[in-house]
Design a protein around this motif. Sequence first.
Motif, mmCIF file in Angstrom:
data_model
loop_
_atom_site.group_PDB
_atom_site.id
_atom_site.type_symbol
_atom_site.label_atom_id
_atom_site.label_comp_id
_atom_site.label_asym_id
_atom_site.label_seq_id
_atom_site.Cartn_x
_atom_site.Cartn_y
_atom_site.Cartn_z
ATOM 1 N N GLN A 45 26.072 -2.765 13.410
ATOM 2 C CA GLN A 45 26.092 -1.399 12.872
ATOM 3 C C GLN A 45 27.298 -1.211 11.953
ATOM 4 O OE1 GLN A 45 23.696 0.960 13.542
ATOM 5 N NE2 GLN A 45 24.659 2.620 12.410
ATOM 6 N N GLU A 46 28.455 -1.719 12.380
ATOM 7 C CA GLU A 46 29.660 -1.577 11.565
ATOM 8 C C GLU A 46 29.531 -2.351 10.249
ATOM 9 O OE1 GLU A 46 34.517 -1.895 11.868
ATOM 10 O OE2 GLU A 46 33.313 -3.001 13.321
ATOM 11 N N ALA A 47 28.992 -3.553 10.309
ATOM 12 C CA ALA A 47 28.782 -4.330 9.082
ATOM 13 C C ALA A 47 27.766 -3.644 8.180
ATOM 14 C CB ALA A 47 28.320 -5.744 9.423
ATOM 15 N N LEU A 48 26.686 -3.132 8.765
ATOM 16 C CA LEU A 48 25.658 -2.421 8.013
ATOM 17 C C LEU A 48 26.247 -1.209 7.305
ATOM 18 C CD1 LEU A 48 22.777 -1.511 7.230
ATOM 19 C CD2 LEU A 48 22.596 -0.504 9.529
ATOM 20 N N GLU A 49 26.965 -0.384 8.026
ATOM 21 C CA GLU A 49 27.526 0.831 7.437
ATOM 22 C C GLU A 49 28.530 0.492 6.334
ATOM 23 O OE1 GLU A 49 28.926 3.618 10.393
ATOM 24 O OE2 GLU A 49 27.015 3.526 11.495
ATOM 25 N N GLN A 74 24.642 -6.791 -9.961
ATOM 26 C CA GLN A 74 25.379 -6.151 -8.865
ATOM 27 C C GLN A 74 25.641 -7.167 -7.751
ATOM 28 O OE1 GLN A 74 23.508 -2.616 -7.294
ATOM 29 N NE2 GLN A 74 22.593 -2.183 -9.278
ATOM 30 N N GLU A 75 24.630 -7.978 -7.460
ATOM 31 C CA GLU A 75 24.762 -8.985 -6.414
ATOM 32 C C GLU A 75 25.803 -10.050 -6.768
ATOM 33 O OE1 GLU A 75 20.381 -8.915 -4.283
ATOM 34 O OE2 GLU A 75 20.764 -10.437 -5.800
ATOM 35 N N ILE A 76 25.947 -10.334 -8.043
ATOM 36 C CA ILE A 76 26.938 -11.319 -8.495
ATOM 37 C C ILE A 76 28.352 -10.745 -8.419
ATOM 38 C CG2 ILE A 76 27.809 -12.577 -10.519
ATOM 39 C CD1 ILE A 76 24.807 -12.833 -11.404
ATOM 40 N N GLU A 77 28.522 -9.539 -8.906
ATOM 41 C CA GLU A 77 29.859 -8.956 -9.060
ATOM 42 C C GLU A 77 30.378 -8.227 -7.826
ATOM 43 O OE1 GLU A 77 31.741 -9.663 -11.686
ATOM 44 O OE2 GLU A 77 30.057 -10.805 -12.499
ATOM 45 N N GLY A 78 29.493 -7.710 -6.998
ATOM 46 C CA GLY A 78 29.912 -6.876 -5.879
ATOM 47 C C GLY A 78 30.693 -7.555 -4.775
ATOM 48 N N PRO A 79 30.278 -8.737 -4.320
ATOM 49 C CA PRO A 79 30.962 -9.329 -3.165
ATOM 50 C C PRO A 79 32.469 -9.548 -3.344
ATOM 51 C CG PRO A 79 28.834 -10.354 -3.443
ATOM 52 C CD PRO A 79 29.047 -9.474 -4.653
ATOM 53 N N ALA A 80 32.901 -9.999 -4.492
ATOM 54 C CA ALA A 80 34.341 -10.260 -4.689
ATOM 55 C C ALA A 80 35.148 -8.966 -4.604
ATOM 56 C CB ALA A 80 34.576 -10.952 -6.031
ATOM 57 N N ILE A 81 34.597 -7.901 -5.162
ATOM 58 C CA ILE A 81 35.292 -6.611 -5.115
ATOM 59 C C ILE A 81 35.333 -6.104 -3.672
ATOM 60 C CG2 ILE A 81 35.238 -4.214 -5.909
ATOM 61 C CD1 ILE A 81 33.736 -5.369 -8.451
ATOM 62 N N ALA A 82 34.198 -6.196 -2.990
ATOM 63 C CA ALA A 82 34.128 -5.751 -1.592
ATOM 64 C C ALA A 82 35.084 -6.565 -0.725
ATOM 65 C CB ALA A 82 32.698 -5.882 -1.074
ATOM 66 N N HIS A 83 35.140 -7.860 -0.975
ATOM 67 C CA HIS A 83 36.035 -8.738 -0.218
ATOM 68 C C HIS A 83 37.477 -8.253 -0.326
ATOM 69 C CE1 HIS A 83 38.111 -12.411 1.046
ATOM 70 N NE2 HIS A 83 36.974 -12.778 1.624
ATOM 71 N N PHE A 95 33.574 -10.728 9.597
ATOM 72 C CA PHE A 95 33.064 -9.410 9.216
ATOM 73 C C PHE A 95 32.964 -9.305 7.696
ATOM 74 C CE2 PHE A 95 33.785 -4.981 8.012
ATOM 75 C CZ PHE A 95 32.795 -4.337 8.747
ATOM 76 N N ILE A 96 34.025 -9.702 7.011
ATOM 77 C CA ILE A 96 34.039 -9.650 5.543
ATOM 78 C C ILE A 96 32.916 -10.513 4.979
ATOM 79 C CG2 ILE A 96 35.352 -10.278 3.472
ATOM 80 C CD1 ILE A 96 37.911 -9.470 5.043
ATOM 81 N N ASP A 97 32.741 -11.695 5.526
ATOM 82 C CA ASP A 97 31.674 -12.589 5.046
ATOM 83 C C ASP A 97 30.298 -11.938 5.184
ATOM 84 O OD1 ASP A 97 33.533 -14.524 4.389
ATOM 85 O OD2 ASP A 97 33.083 -15.811 6.110
ATOM 86 N N ARG A 98 30.052 -11.294 6.323
ATOM 87 C CA ARG A 98 28.741 -10.682 6.528
ATOM 88 C C ARG A 98 28.531 -9.508 5.583
ATOM 89 N NH1 ARG A 98 23.686 -11.973 7.341
ATOM 90 N NH2 ARG A 98 22.489 -10.230 8.147
ATOM 91 N N VAL A 99 29.501 -8.656 5.446
ATOM 92 C CA VAL A 99 29.374 -7.508 4.544
ATOM 93 C C VAL A 99 29.167 -7.992 3.112
ATOM 94 C CG1 VAL A 99 30.545 -5.479 3.582
ATOM 95 C CG2 VAL A 99 30.668 -5.943 6.039
ATOM 96 N N CYS A 100 29.923 -8.982 2.705
ATOM 97 C CA CYS A 100 29.778 -9.514 1.337
ATOM 98 C C CYS A 100 28.421 -10.187 1.147
ATOM 99 C CB CYS A 100 30.925 -10.463 1.013
ATOM 100 S SG CYS A 100 32.505 -9.600 0.811
ATOM 101 N N PHE A 101 27.929 -10.867 2.167
ATOM 102 C CA PHE A 101 26.584 -11.444 2.084
ATOM 103 C C PHE A 101 25.549 -10.345 1.875
ATOM 104 C CE2 PHE A 101 22.538 -12.489 4.042
ATOM 105 C CZ PHE A 101 22.210 -13.668 3.379
ATOM 106 N N LEU A 102 25.642 -9.281 2.641
ATOM 107 C CA LEU A 102 24.680 -8.178 2.502
ATOM 108 C C LEU A 102 24.742 -7.567 1.100
ATOM 109 C CD1 LEU A 102 25.144 -6.466 5.987
ATOM 110 C CD2 LEU A 102 23.220 -7.886 5.245
#
Length: 162
Positions: A45-49, A74-83, A95-102
């Motif tokens: 739930q935390e990763a999803l949110e 978006q899929e290319i550029e988003g993970p690095a920023i989210a990380h 946790f970071i890996d899962r959120v960035c994967f999503l």
Amino acid sequence: MHISQLIQKAIEFDSGDARRIQHFLKVYQFAALIGTLEKIPAAQQEALESAAILHDIGIHAAEEKYGSSAGNYQEIEGPAIAHQILEEFSCSPQFIDRVCFLIGHHHTYNQVDGVDYQILIEADFLVNAYEDNLTPSAIKTAAARLFKTKNGTLLLKTIYNI
């Protein structure tokens, strides 16, 4: 990390872009609701949110780099920023890996590997259907093709009266 702090950070990141801020807040709320109704484990739930809040965080970079906000960019550029954002909150590497994967797959519908991923797709579609003014026919097609959770499907059918 407290989810309200992540929301605040994402709003600051998208400062001046009310449309995108409104979008991610709606996706976040639907994702939180579906996840809660589906009774997914707290860690998922935390990763999803978190992923719902940050799912479109790569749009500005995509527009700057590719001149487009298309989902694949978006899929290319988003993970690095989210990380980078999640590291500021001292989140665990897993946790970071899962959120960035999503975030890096939220427009890829044929690789769903967990209920958190499925719910993110459904929550994003619930909002996009309205924001993009999709026809009832397009919504019905998506319902059959994309929706798998009981509660996401119920929300889609109830909201769009299909």
